[in-house]
Design a protein around this motif. Structure first.
Motif, PDB file in Angstrom:
ATOM      1  N   LEU A  29      81.743  21.816  16.809  1.00  0.00           N
ATOM      2  CA  LEU A  29      80.893  21.133  15.697  1.00  0.00           C
ATOM      3  C   LEU A  29      79.593  20.821  16.493  1.00  0.00           C
ATOM      4  CD1 LEU A  29      80.861  20.739  12.655  1.00  0.00           C
ATOM      5  CD2 LEU A  29      82.021  18.388  13.053  1.00  0.00           C
ATOM      6  N   LYS A  30      79.549  20.065  17.423  1.00  0.00           N
ATOM      7  CA  LYS A  30      78.369  19.293  17.920  1.00  0.00           C
ATOM      8  C   LYS A  30      77.276  20.711  18.148  1.00  0.00           C
ATOM      9  CE  LYS A  30      80.460  15.313  19.865  1.00  0.00           C
ATOM     10  NZ  LYS A  30      80.797  14.460  21.280  1.00  0.00           N
ATOM     11  N   TRP A  31      77.916  21.730  18.954  1.00  0.00           N
ATOM     12  CA  TRP A  31      76.929  22.945  18.855  1.00  0.00           C
ATOM     13  C   TRP A  31      76.485  23.429  17.867  1.00  0.00           C
ATOM     14  CZ3 TRP A  31      74.438  23.974  23.413  1.00  0.00           C
ATOM     15  CH2 TRP A  31      75.159  23.639  24.529  1.00  0.00           C
ATOM     16  N   VAL A  32      77.228  23.479  16.947  1.00  0.00           N
ATOM     17  CA  VAL A  32      76.591  24.061  15.663  1.00  0.00           C
ATOM     18  C   VAL A  32      75.705  23.196  14.971  1.00  0.00           C
ATOM     19  CG1 VAL A  32      77.381  24.473  13.329  1.00  0.00           C
ATOM     20  CG2 VAL A  32      79.021  25.373  15.243  1.00  0.00           C
ATOM     21  N   LEU A  33      76.034  21.825  15.110  1.00  0.00           N
ATOM     22  CA  LEU A  33      74.845  21.015  14.263  1.00  0.00           C
ATOM     23  C   LEU A  33      73.739  21.158  15.079  1.00  0.00           C
ATOM     24  CD1 LEU A  33      77.290  17.859  13.821  1.00  0.00           C
ATOM     25  CD2 LEU A  33      75.996  19.584  12.035  1.00  0.00           C
ATOM     26  N   LEU A  34      73.821  21.271  16.444  1.00  0.00           N
ATOM     27  CA  LEU A  34      72.587  21.193  17.421  1.00  0.00           C
ATOM     28  C   LEU A  34      71.714  22.475  17.181  1.00  0.00           C
ATOM     29  CD1 LEU A  34      73.586  20.118  20.884  1.00  0.00           C
ATOM     30  CD2 LEU A  34      71.957  18.988  19.405  1.00  0.00           C
ATOM     31  N   ILE A  68      71.599  23.883  14.302  1.00  0.00           N
ATOM     32  CA  ILE A  68      70.927  23.856  12.934  1.00  0.00           C
ATOM     33  C   ILE A  68      69.938  22.948  13.115  1.00  0.00           C
ATOM     34  CG2 ILE A  68      71.319  23.214  10.587  1.00  0.00           C
ATOM     35  CD1 ILE A  68      74.213  24.399  11.154  1.00  0.00           C
ATOM     36  N   ALA A  69      70.057  21.704  13.477  1.00  0.00           N
ATOM     37  CA  ALA A  69      69.282  20.601  13.404  1.00  0.00           C
ATOM     38  C   ALA A  69      67.844  21.038  14.351  1.00  0.00           C
ATOM     39  CB  ALA A  69      69.746  19.305  14.364  1.00  0.00           C
ATOM     40  N   ILE A  70      68.063  21.607  15.621  1.00  0.00           N
ATOM     41  CA  ILE A  70      67.046  21.670  16.451  1.00  0.00           C
ATOM     42  C   ILE A  70      65.847  22.524  15.955  1.00  0.00           C
ATOM     43  CG2 ILE A  70      65.994  22.519  18.618  1.00  0.00           C
ATOM     44  CD1 ILE A  70      68.700  21.399  20.000  1.00  0.00           C
ATOM     45  N   PRO A  71      66.120  23.887  15.333  1.00  0.00           N
ATOM     46  CA  PRO A  71      65.118  24.779  14.587  1.00  0.00           C
ATOM     47  C   PRO A  71      64.738  23.882  13.483  1.00  0.00           C
ATOM     48  CG  PRO A  71      67.399  26.114  15.245  1.00  0.00           C
ATOM     49  CD  PRO A  71      67.320  24.606  15.642  1.00  0.00           C
ATOM     50  N   ALA A  72      65.589  23.254  12.672  1.00  0.00           N
ATOM     51  CA  ALA A  72      65.018  22.504  11.531  1.00  0.00           C
ATOM     52  C   ALA A  72      63.996  21.502  11.856  1.00  0.00           C
ATOM     53  CB  ALA A  72      66.251  22.035  10.769  1.00  0.00           C
ATOM     54  N   GLY A  73      64.553  20.776  12.810  1.00  0.00           N
ATOM     55  CA  GLY A  73      63.525  19.644  13.122  1.00  0.00           C
ATOM     56  C   GLY A  73      62.056  20.536  13.651  1.00  0.00           C
ATOM     57  N   TYR A 116      60.752  23.210  13.080  1.00  0.00           N
ATOM     58  CA  TYR A 116      59.895  23.723  11.758  1.00  0.00           C
ATOM     59  C   TYR A 116      59.413  22.643  10.871  1.00  0.00           C
ATOM     60  CZ  TYR A 116      59.125  26.243   7.318  1.00  0.00           C
ATOM     61  OH  TYR A 116      58.469  26.999   6.417  1.00  0.00           O
ATOM     62  N   LEU A 117      60.170  21.549  10.553  1.00  0.00           N
ATOM     63  CA  LEU A 117      59.727  20.534   9.644  1.00  0.00           C
ATOM     64  C   LEU A 117      58.488  19.840  10.477  1.00  0.00           C
ATOM     65  CD1 LEU A 117      63.052  19.182   8.027  1.00  0.00           C
ATOM     66  CD2 LEU A 117      61.390  20.762   6.920  1.00  0.00           C
ATOM     67  N   GLY A 118      58.487  19.487  11.743  1.00  0.00           N
ATOM     68  CA  GLY A 118      57.824  18.835  12.480  1.00  0.00           C
ATOM     69  C   GLY A 118      56.584  19.498  13.108  1.00  0.00           C
ATOM     70  N   LYS A 119      56.550  20.856  12.566  1.00  0.00           N
ATOM     71  CA  LYS A 119      55.493  21.926  13.473  1.00  0.00           C
ATOM     72  C   LYS A 119      54.161  21.365  13.350  1.00  0.00           C
ATOM     73  CE  LYS A 119      54.986  24.894   9.315  1.00  0.00           C
ATOM     74  NZ  LYS A 119      54.977  26.441   8.503  1.00  0.00           N
ATOM     75  N   THR A 120      53.645  20.573  12.075  1.00  0.00           N
ATOM     76  CA  THR A 120      52.352  19.880  11.996  1.00  0.00           C
ATOM     77  C   THR A 120      51.925  19.065  13.184  1.00  0.00           C
ATOM     78  OG1 THR A 120      52.629  20.052   9.702  1.00  0.00           O
ATOM     79  CG2 THR A 120      50.692  18.903  10.531  1.00  0.00           C
ATOM     80  N   PHE A 121      52.825  18.318  13.448  1.00  0.00           N
ATOM     81  CA  PHE A 121      52.804  17.281  14.659  1.00  0.00           C
ATOM     82  C   PHE A 121      53.068  17.903  16.047  1.00  0.00           C
ATOM     83  CE2 PHE A 121      55.076  14.315  17.452  1.00  0.00           C
ATOM     84  CZ  PHE A 121      53.893  13.628  18.052  1.00  0.00           C
ATOM     85  N   LEU A 122      54.217  18.644  16.013  1.00  0.00           N
ATOM     86  CA  LEU A 122      54.752  19.298  17.437  1.00  0.00           C
ATOM     87  C   LEU A 122      54.055  20.378  17.923  1.00  0.00           C
ATOM     88  CD1 LEU A 122      58.550  19.213  16.679  1.00  0.00           C
ATOM     89  CD2 LEU A 122      57.234  17.476  18.119  1.00  0.00           C
ATOM     90  N   GLY A 177      57.531  32.432  16.866  1.00  0.00           N
ATOM     91  CA  GLY A 177      56.522  32.893  15.751  1.00  0.00           C
ATOM     92  C   GLY A 177      57.069  32.380  14.316  1.00  0.00           C
ATOM     93  N   ILE A 178      58.361  32.390  14.008  1.00  0.00           N
ATOM     94  CA  ILE A 178      58.845  32.328  12.824  1.00  0.00           C
ATOM     95  C   ILE A 178      58.723  30.470  12.718  1.00  0.00           C
ATOM     96  CG2 ILE A 178      60.812  31.943  11.478  1.00  0.00           C
ATOM     97  CD1 ILE A 178      62.035  34.487  12.744  1.00  0.00           C
ATOM     98  N   LEU A 179      58.950  29.931  13.447  1.00  0.00           N
ATOM     99  CA  LEU A 179      58.753  28.414  13.566  1.00  0.00           C
ATOM    100  C   LEU A 179      57.374  27.827  13.269  1.00  0.00           C
ATOM    101  CD1 LEU A 179      61.741  27.439  15.818  1.00  0.00           C
ATOM    102  CD2 LEU A 179      61.650  27.111  13.486  1.00  0.00           C
ATOM    103  N   TRP A 180      56.556  28.319  14.172  1.00  0.00           N
ATOM    104  CA  TRP A 180      55.118  27.993  14.275  1.00  0.00           C
ATOM    105  C   TRP A 180      53.993  28.753  14.163  1.00  0.00           C
ATOM    106  CZ3 TRP A 180      56.029  24.256  19.296  1.00  0.00           C
ATOM    107  CH2 TRP A 180      56.809  23.239  18.964  1.00  0.00           C
TER     108      TRP A 180
END
Length: 357
Positions: free
Chosen positions: A9-14, A16-21, A23-29, A301-304
Protein backbone atom coordinates in the motif's frame (compact mmCIF):
# COMPACT_ATOMS: atom_id res chain seq x y z
CA UNK A 1 0.47 -10.92 5.62
CA UNK A 2 -0.67 -7.58 7.04
CA UNK A 3 2.91 -6.24 6.93
CA UNK A 4 3.24 -7.22 3.26
CA UNK A 5 -0.07 -5.53 2.41
CA UNK A 6 1.05 -2.44 4.34
CA UNK A 7 4.31 -2.25 2.36
CA UNK A 8 2.45 -2.75 -0.91
CA UNK A 9 0.00 0.00 0.00
CA UNK A 10 2.88 2.38 0.80
CA UNK A 11 4.44 1.73 -2.61
CA UNK A 12 1.12 2.26 -4.38
CA UNK A 13 0.59 5.54 -2.52
CA UNK A 14 4.12 6.67 -3.42
CA UNK A 15 3.60 5.83 -7.09
CA UNK A 16 0.45 7.96 -7.06
CA UNK A 17 1.60 10.78 -4.77
CA UNK A 18 4.99 11.49 -6.41
CA UNK A 19 3.71 12.02 -9.99
CA UNK A 20 0.72 13.98 -8.64
CA UNK A 21 3.01 16.21 -6.58
CA UNK A 22 5.36 16.76 -9.53
CA UNK A 23 2.46 17.67 -11.81
CA UNK A 24 0.68 19.97 -9.36
CA UNK A 25 3.93 21.67 -8.35
CA UNK A 26 5.39 22.01 -11.86
CA UNK A 27 5.19 25.84 -11.83
CA UNK A 28 7.63 25.87 -8.90
CA UNK A 29 9.48 22.59 -9.33
CA UNK A 30 10.30 22.67 -13.07
CA UNK A 31 12.39 25.91 -13.02
CA UNK A 32 14.04 24.79 -9.76
CA UNK A 33 14.96 21.39 -11.23
CA UNK A 34 16.36 22.98 -14.40
CA UNK A 35 18.34 25.47 -12.30
CA UNK A 36 19.69 22.67 -10.10
CA UNK A 37 20.81 20.60 -13.10
CA UNK A 38 22.48 23.61 -14.74
CA UNK A 39 24.16 24.53 -11.44
CA UNK A 40 25.55 21.00 -11.15
CA UNK A 41 26.87 21.34 -14.69
CA UNK A 42 28.60 24.64 -13.85
CA UNK A 43 30.27 23.44 -10.62
CA UNK A 44 33.45 22.23 -12.43
CA UNK A 45 33.66 25.61 -14.20
CA UNK A 46 33.24 27.40 -10.86
CA UNK A 47 35.91 25.18 -9.26
CA UNK A 48 38.31 26.02 -12.12
CA UNK A 49 37.89 29.74 -11.47
CA UNK A 50 38.37 29.25 -7.71
CA UNK A 51 41.56 27.23 -8.37
CA UNK A 52 42.86 30.33 -10.22
CA UNK A 53 42.57 32.32 -6.96
CA UNK A 54 39.35 34.06 -8.05
CA UNK A 55 36.93 34.80 -5.21
CA UNK A 56 33.84 32.68 -4.79
CA UNK A 57 31.48 35.54 -5.69
CA UNK A 58 33.30 36.34 -8.93
CA UNK A 59 33.53 32.63 -9.75
CA UNK A 60 29.75 32.31 -9.44
CA UNK A 61 29.24 35.42 -11.59
CA UNK A 62 31.68 34.26 -14.29
CA UNK A 63 30.19 30.76 -14.41
CA UNK A 64 26.68 32.20 -14.81
CA UNK A 65 27.93 34.64 -17.43
CA UNK A 66 29.29 31.73 -19.50
CA UNK A 67 25.85 30.11 -19.39
CA UNK A 68 24.17 33.36 -20.49
CA UNK A 69 26.69 33.86 -23.30
CA UNK A 70 25.87 30.41 -24.62
CA UNK A 71 22.16 31.26 -24.87
CA UNK A 72 22.99 34.66 -26.38
CA UNK A 73 25.24 32.94 -28.93
CA UNK A 74 22.43 30.61 -30.04
CA UNK A 75 19.97 33.50 -30.23
CA UNK A 76 22.46 35.57 -32.21
CA UNK A 77 23.00 32.80 -34.75
CA UNK A 78 19.26 32.48 -35.30
CA UNK A 79 18.86 36.28 -35.58
CA UNK A 80 21.59 36.55 -38.22
CA UNK A 81 20.10 33.75 -40.28
CA UNK A 82 16.57 35.20 -40.02
CA UNK A 83 17.92 38.51 -41.37
CA UNK A 84 19.23 36.60 -44.40
CA UNK A 85 15.77 35.12 -44.97
CA UNK A 86 14.16 38.56 -44.68
CA UNK A 87 16.05 39.72 -47.79
CA UNK A 88 14.52 36.90 -49.85
CA UNK A 89 11.07 37.13 -48.27
CA UNK A 90 9.24 38.34 -51.44
CA UNK A 91 10.44 35.27 -53.35
CA UNK A 92 9.53 32.98 -50.46
CA UNK A 93 6.07 34.57 -50.27
CA UNK A 94 5.56 34.04 -54.01
CA UNK A 95 6.63 30.39 -53.74
CA UNK A 96 4.36 29.88 -50.73
CA UNK A 97 1.42 31.31 -52.71
CA UNK A 98 1.99 28.83 -55.52
CA UNK A 99 2.01 25.89 -53.10
CA UNK A 100 -1.12 27.27 -51.43
CA UNK A 101 -2.94 27.37 -54.77
CA UNK A 102 -1.93 23.78 -55.49
CA UNK A 103 -3.12 22.72 -52.03
CA UNK A 104 -6.46 24.49 -52.55
CA UNK A 105 -6.99 22.71 -55.87
CA UNK A 106 -6.16 19.38 -54.25
CA UNK A 107 -8.64 20.01 -51.40
CA UNK A 108 -11.29 21.09 -53.92
CA UNK A 109 -10.85 17.89 -55.91
CA UNK A 110 -11.06 15.68 -52.82
CA UNK A 111 -13.74 17.50 -50.78
CA UNK A 112 -15.66 19.60 -53.28
CA UNK A 113 -15.00 22.83 -51.32
CA UNK A 114 -14.04 25.74 -53.56
CA UNK A 115 -11.25 28.15 -52.46
CA UNK A 116 -13.76 30.67 -51.03
CA UNK A 117 -15.37 27.99 -48.87
CA UNK A 118 -11.94 26.80 -47.74
CA UNK A 119 -11.05 30.39 -46.83
CA UNK A 120 -14.25 30.75 -44.80
CA UNK A 121 -13.42 27.60 -42.83
CA UNK A 122 -9.89 28.85 -42.18
CA UNK A 123 -11.30 32.20 -40.98
CA UNK A 124 -13.61 30.35 -38.58
CA UNK A 125 -10.67 28.41 -37.16
CA UNK A 126 -8.62 31.60 -36.82
CA UNK A 127 -11.49 33.40 -35.09
CA UNK A 128 -11.74 30.54 -32.57
CA UNK A 129 -8.02 30.70 -31.98
CA UNK A 130 -8.13 34.47 -31.65
CA UNK A 131 -9.34 34.26 -28.09
CA UNK A 132 -6.17 32.39 -27.21
CA UNK A 133 -3.97 35.25 -28.46
CA UNK A 134 -3.59 36.87 -25.02
CA UNK A 135 -2.84 33.45 -23.57
CA UNK A 136 -0.12 32.94 -26.19
CA UNK A 137 1.41 36.31 -25.33
CA UNK A 138 1.14 35.34 -21.69
CA UNK A 139 2.96 32.08 -22.40
CA UNK A 140 5.79 33.99 -24.12
CA UNK A 141 6.02 36.23 -21.07
CA UNK A 142 5.93 33.16 -18.83
CA UNK A 143 8.81 31.54 -20.73
CA UNK A 144 10.92 34.69 -20.33
CA UNK A 145 10.01 34.96 -16.62
CA UNK A 146 10.90 31.29 -16.07
CA UNK A 147 14.22 31.79 -17.88
CA UNK A 148 15.10 34.65 -15.52
CA UNK A 149 13.97 32.52 -12.57
CA UNK A 150 16.19 29.63 -13.69
CA UNK A 151 19.21 31.96 -13.88
CA UNK A 152 18.41 33.27 -10.38
CA UNK A 153 18.22 29.69 -9.08
CA UNK A 154 21.58 28.89 -10.71
CA UNK A 155 23.23 31.87 -9.01
CA UNK A 156 21.69 31.07 -5.61
CA UNK A 157 22.49 27.34 -5.78
CA UNK A 158 26.11 28.00 -6.76
CA UNK A 159 26.61 30.67 -4.12
CA UNK A 160 25.02 28.48 -1.39
CA UNK A 161 26.66 25.30 -2.60
CA UNK A 162 28.72 24.69 0.58
CA UNK A 163 25.63 25.11 2.76
CA UNK A 164 23.71 22.47 0.80
CA UNK A 165 26.68 20.06 0.97
CA UNK A 166 26.91 20.56 4.73
CA UNK A 167 23.15 20.05 5.04
CA UNK A 168 23.41 16.68 3.30
CA UNK A 169 26.46 15.56 5.30
CA UNK A 170 24.72 16.39 8.61
CA UNK A 171 22.25 13.57 7.91
CA UNK A 172 25.01 10.92 7.84
CA UNK A 173 27.53 9.72 10.45
CA UNK A 174 31.07 11.01 9.98
CA UNK A 175 32.39 7.64 8.83
CA UNK A 176 29.95 7.80 5.90
CA UNK A 177 31.02 11.26 4.72
CA UNK A 178 33.61 9.97 2.25
CA UNK A 179 31.01 7.72 0.61
CA UNK A 180 28.44 10.55 0.50
CA UNK A 181 30.95 12.95 -1.06
CA UNK A 182 31.79 10.30 -3.64
CA UNK A 183 28.09 9.98 -4.50
CA UNK A 184 27.72 13.76 -4.83
CA UNK A 185 30.77 13.89 -7.09
CA UNK A 186 29.28 11.18 -9.32
CA UNK A 187 25.96 13.09 -9.45
CA UNK A 188 27.80 16.24 -10.63
CA UNK A 189 29.65 14.17 -13.21
CA UNK A 190 26.40 12.62 -14.46
CA UNK A 191 24.59 15.95 -14.80
CA UNK A 192 27.44 17.91 -16.34
CA UNK A 193 28.54 15.01 -18.51
CA UNK A 194 25.09 14.66 -20.03
CA UNK A 195 24.76 18.31 -21.02
CA UNK A 196 28.31 18.59 -22.32
CA UNK A 197 27.75 15.35 -24.21
CA UNK A 198 24.53 16.75 -25.70
CA UNK A 199 26.35 19.95 -26.72
CA UNK A 200 28.98 17.85 -28.51
CA UNK A 201 26.23 15.80 -30.18
CA UNK A 202 24.41 18.99 -31.20
CA UNK A 203 27.59 20.45 -32.73
CA UNK A 204 28.28 17.22 -34.62
CA UNK A 205 24.70 17.17 -35.95
CA UNK A 206 24.90 20.85 -36.96
CA UNK A 207 28.12 20.18 -38.89
CA UNK A 208 26.68 17.07 -40.58
CA UNK A 209 23.42 18.84 -41.47
CA UNK A 210 25.17 22.00 -42.68
CA UNK A 211 27.69 20.11 -44.82
CA UNK A 212 24.97 17.94 -46.34
CA UNK A 213 22.67 20.88 -47.08
CA UNK A 214 25.52 22.89 -48.63
CA UNK A 215 26.61 19.99 -50.83
CA UNK A 216 22.98 19.51 -51.88
CA UNK A 217 22.65 23.20 -52.74
CA UNK A 218 19.85 23.85 -50.20
CA UNK A 219 19.22 27.54 -49.46
CA UNK A 220 19.69 28.75 -45.89
CA UNK A 221 21.77 25.67 -45.16
CA UNK A 222 23.22 27.05 -41.92
CA UNK A 223 19.82 28.15 -40.58
CA UNK A 224 18.21 24.79 -41.38
CA UNK A 225 21.15 22.94 -39.81
CA UNK A 226 21.00 25.12 -36.70
CA UNK A 227 17.22 24.72 -36.28
CA UNK A 228 17.39 20.94 -36.64
CA UNK A 229 20.43 20.61 -34.34
CA UNK A 230 19.06 22.87 -31.57
CA UNK A 231 15.78 20.95 -31.45
CA UNK A 232 17.74 17.71 -31.07
CA UNK A 233 18.35 18.82 -27.47
CA UNK A 234 14.80 17.59 -26.81
CA UNK A 235 15.24 13.80 -26.94
CA UNK A 236 13.31 11.90 -29.64
CA UNK A 237 10.58 14.54 -30.16
CA UNK A 238 13.04 17.31 -31.00
CA UNK A 239 14.41 15.57 -34.06
CA UNK A 240 10.90 15.27 -35.52
CA UNK A 241 10.00 18.91 -34.77
CA UNK A 242 13.34 20.30 -35.96
CA UNK A 243 13.28 18.16 -39.08
CA UNK A 244 9.71 19.22 -39.84
CA UNK A 245 10.54 22.92 -39.55
CA UNK A 246 13.63 22.49 -41.71
CA UNK A 247 11.62 20.60 -44.35
CA UNK A 248 8.89 23.29 -44.49
CA UNK A 249 11.43 26.10 -44.85
CA UNK A 250 13.29 24.11 -47.51
CA UNK A 251 10.02 23.59 -49.41
CA UNK A 252 9.01 27.26 -49.55
CA UNK A 253 12.54 28.44 -50.35
CA UNK A 254 13.78 25.78 -52.74
CA UNK A 255 11.02 23.36 -53.76
CA UNK A 256 10.48 19.59 -53.48
CA UNK A 257 14.07 18.76 -54.46
CA UNK A 258 15.34 20.69 -51.43
CA UNK A 259 12.94 18.79 -49.17
CA UNK A 260 14.26 15.50 -50.56
CA UNK A 261 17.86 16.54 -49.89
CA UNK A 262 16.94 17.66 -46.36
CA UNK A 263 15.24 14.31 -45.70
CA UNK A 264 18.21 12.29 -47.02
CA UNK A 265 20.79 14.34 -45.10
CA UNK A 266 18.81 14.23 -41.85
CA UNK A 267 18.21 10.48 -42.13
CA UNK A 268 21.91 9.80 -42.67
CA UNK A 269 22.91 12.18 -39.85
CA UNK A 270 20.35 10.62 -37.49
CA UNK A 271 21.78 7.15 -38.15
CA UNK A 272 25.24 8.44 -37.19
CA UNK A 273 23.75 10.16 -34.15
CA UNK A 274 21.74 7.11 -33.00
CA UNK A 275 24.48 4.52 -33.45
CA UNK A 276 27.65 6.52 -32.76
CA UNK A 277 27.14 9.92 -31.12
CA UNK A 278 24.40 9.11 -28.59
CA UNK A 279 25.81 5.77 -27.32
CA UNK A 280 29.48 6.81 -27.15
CA UNK A 281 29.28 10.56 -26.47
CA UNK A 282 26.06 10.96 -24.45
CA UNK A 283 24.90 7.53 -23.25
CA UNK A 284 28.01 6.63 -21.28
CA UNK A 285 27.66 9.80 -19.19
CA UNK A 286 24.31 8.85 -17.60
CA UNK A 287 24.53 5.04 -17.74
CA UNK A 288 20.82 4.51 -18.43
CA UNK A 289 19.40 1.68 -20.50
CA UNK A 290 17.20 2.54 -23.52
CA UNK A 291 13.96 1.58 -21.75
CA UNK A 292 14.58 3.99 -18.85
CA UNK A 293 15.75 6.71 -21.25
CA UNK A 294 12.58 6.64 -23.35
CA UNK A 295 10.27 6.12 -20.35
CA UNK A 296 11.77 9.04 -18.42
CA UNK A 297 11.46 11.40 -21.40
CA UNK A 298 7.80 10.45 -21.90
CA UNK A 299 6.96 10.67 -18.17
CA UNK A 300 8.66 14.03 -17.54
CA UNK A 301 7.29 15.34 -20.84
CA UNK A 302 3.75 14.52 -19.69
CA UNK A 303 4.34 16.07 -16.26
CA UNK A 304 6.30 19.22 -17.20
CA UNK A 305 6.09 19.54 -20.99
CA UNK A 306 9.18 20.50 -23.04
CA UNK A 307 11.30 21.55 -20.00
CA UNK A 308 10.60 18.15 -18.47
CA UNK A 309 11.63 16.32 -21.64
CA UNK A 310 14.90 18.28 -21.77
CA UNK A 311 16.00 17.47 -18.21
CA UNK A 312 14.40 14.00 -17.99
CA UNK A 313 17.56 12.05 -18.79
CA UNK A 314 19.99 13.89 -16.45
CA UNK A 315 17.43 13.83 -13.59
CA UNK A 316 16.85 10.09 -14.09
CA UNK A 317 20.62 9.58 -14.24
CA UNK A 318 20.97 11.41 -10.92
CA UNK A 319 18.26 9.20 -9.39
CA UNK A 320 20.13 6.11 -10.61
CA UNK A 321 23.28 7.29 -8.82
CA UNK A 322 21.32 7.94 -5.62
CA UNK A 323 19.71 4.51 -5.79
CA UNK A 324 23.14 2.93 -6.34
CA UNK A 325 24.51 4.41 -3.10
CA UNK A 326 21.45 3.63 -0.96
CA UNK A 327 21.52 -0.02 0.22
CA UNK A 328 17.75 -0.60 -0.03
CA UNK A 329 17.44 0.71 -3.60
CA UNK A 330 20.37 -0.96 -5.35
CA UNK A 331 17.97 -3.18 -7.29
CA UNK A 332 16.25 -0.07 -8.71
CA UNK A 333 19.64 1.29 -9.81
CA UNK A 334 20.31 -2.03 -11.55
CA UNK A 335 16.97 -1.89 -13.42
CA UNK A 336 17.70 1.67 -14.57
CA UNK A 337 21.34 1.13 -15.57
CA UNK A 338 23.29 -0.64 -18.29
CA UNK A 339 24.90 -3.33 -16.15
CA UNK A 340 24.62 -6.71 -17.86
CA UNK A 341 22.10 -9.04 -16.15
CA UNK A 342 23.73 -12.35 -17.12
CA UNK A 343 25.70 -12.74 -13.90
CA UNK A 344 22.50 -12.44 -11.85
CA UNK A 345 20.50 -14.98 -13.82
CA UNK A 346 20.19 -18.50 -12.40
CA UNK A 347 21.85 -21.17 -14.47
CA UNK A 348 19.57 -24.02 -15.43
CA UNK A 349 20.58 -27.47 -14.33
CA UNK A 350 20.95 -30.07 -17.05
CA UNK A 351 17.80 -32.14 -17.51
CA UNK A 352 19.67 -35.40 -17.09
CA UNK A 353 21.54 -34.26 -13.96
CA UNK A 354 19.27 -36.34 -11.71
CA UNK A 355 19.72 -39.45 -13.85
CA UNK A 356 23.51 -39.29 -13.70
CA UNK A 357 23.55 -38.75 -9.92
Amino acid sequence: MKEELSKLLKWVLLLIAIPAGLYLGKTFLAPLAIGAVLALMLIPVMDWFISRKISKGFSVALSTLILLLFFIFLGGLLFVQVKVIAKDWPEIEKQSGQYLEKAQRFVEEKSGLNPDQQLDKVKNVISKLGSSGPAALGSVGSVFANFILVIVYVVLLLSQRDRFVAFILRHFPEQEHFRVRKAMKEIRKTSGGYFFGMLKAMMILAILYGAGFLIGGVKYAFLLALIAAVFSFIPYVGNVVGGGLAAVLALVSGGPSSVLIVAIVMTAAQMIDNYVTQPYVVGKEVDLNPFMTITSVIAFGILWGIPGAIIAIPVTGILRVLFEYLPKTKSLAFVMGNEKPEKFLLKKEPEDAGKNA
